[in-house]
Motif scaffolding. Sequence first.
Motif, PDB file in Angstrom:
ATOM      1  N   UNK A 112      22.393 -24.099 -48.832  1.00 60.21           N
ATOM      2  CA  UNK A 112      22.723 -23.647 -47.479  1.00 60.21           C
ATOM      3  C   UNK A 112      24.135 -24.072 -47.081  1.00 60.21           C
ATOM      4  N   UNK A 113      24.899 -24.575 -48.061  1.00 60.29           N
ATOM      5  CA  UNK A 113      26.301 -24.916 -47.820  1.00 60.29           C
ATOM      6  C   UNK A 113      26.537 -26.235 -47.119  1.00 60.29           C
ATOM      7  N   UNK A 114      25.548 -27.118 -47.064  1.00 60.75           N
ATOM      8  CA  UNK A 114      25.734 -28.418 -46.426  1.00 60.75           C
ATOM      9  C   UNK A 114      26.379 -29.391 -47.410  1.00 60.75           C
ATOM     10  N   UNK A 115      25.812 -29.529 -48.590  1.00 63.10           N
ATOM     11  CA  UNK A 115      26.371 -30.317 -49.694  1.00 63.10           C
ATOM     12  C   UNK A 115      26.801 -31.729 -49.313  1.00 63.10           C
ATOM     13  N   UNK A 116      25.918 -32.456 -48.650  1.00 60.63           N
ATOM     14  CA  UNK A 116      26.120 -33.881 -48.379  1.00 60.63           C
ATOM     15  C   UNK A 116      25.053 -34.615 -49.174  1.00 60.63           C
ATOM     16  N   UNK A 117      25.466 -35.643 -49.916  1.00 60.14           N
ATOM     17  CA  UNK A 117      24.544 -36.309 -50.824  1.00 60.14           C
ATOM     18  C   UNK A 117      24.191 -37.718 -50.382  1.00 60.14           C
ATOM     19  N   UNK A 118      22.918 -38.057 -50.562  1.00 59.06           N
ATOM     20  CA  UNK A 118      22.402 -39.405 -50.377  1.00 59.06           C
ATOM     21  C   UNK A 118      21.609 -39.735 -51.628  1.00 59.06           C
ATOM     22  N   UNK A 119      22.021 -40.776 -52.338  1.00 58.39           N
ATOM     23  CA  UNK A 119      21.346 -41.176 -53.577  1.00 58.39           C
ATOM     24  C   UNK A 119      21.156 -40.001 -54.532  1.00 58.39           C
ATOM     25  N   UNK A 120      22.214 -39.210 -54.738  1.00 62.55           N
ATOM     26  CA  UNK A 120      22.234 -38.080 -55.672  1.00 62.55           C
ATOM     27  C   UNK A 120      21.365 -36.905 -55.216  1.00 62.55           C
ATOM     28  N   UNK A 121      20.908 -36.895 -53.973  1.00 57.07           N
ATOM     29  CA  UNK A 121      20.091 -35.798 -53.456  1.00 57.07           C
ATOM     30  C   UNK A 121      20.849 -35.106 -52.327  1.00 57.07           C
ATOM     31  N   UNK A 122      20.984 -33.793 -52.441  1.00 52.67           N
ATOM     32  CA  UNK A 122      21.677 -33.013 -51.416  1.00 52.67           C
ATOM     33  C   UNK A 122      20.813 -32.953 -50.157  1.00 52.67           C
TER      34      UNK A 122
END
Length: 63
Positions: A9-19
Amino acid sequence: MSSTKDPCIGVCKFTDDICLGCGRTKREIKAWKKLDKDEKRAVLAESALRLLALEATGRRKTK
């Protein structure tokens, strides 16, 4: 989950390798085009659970 369309959905923010947008790992995102339908459905199911665990709305519809 009958759709195997790319869940990005074009957010592409990662936390612990998870979008936080789609719930997929970086590895799953890179491999997406090479996966067959069953593998894509499995990734979609796992990614939905990850988003729930992270309490991220991502691509999930909110009520």
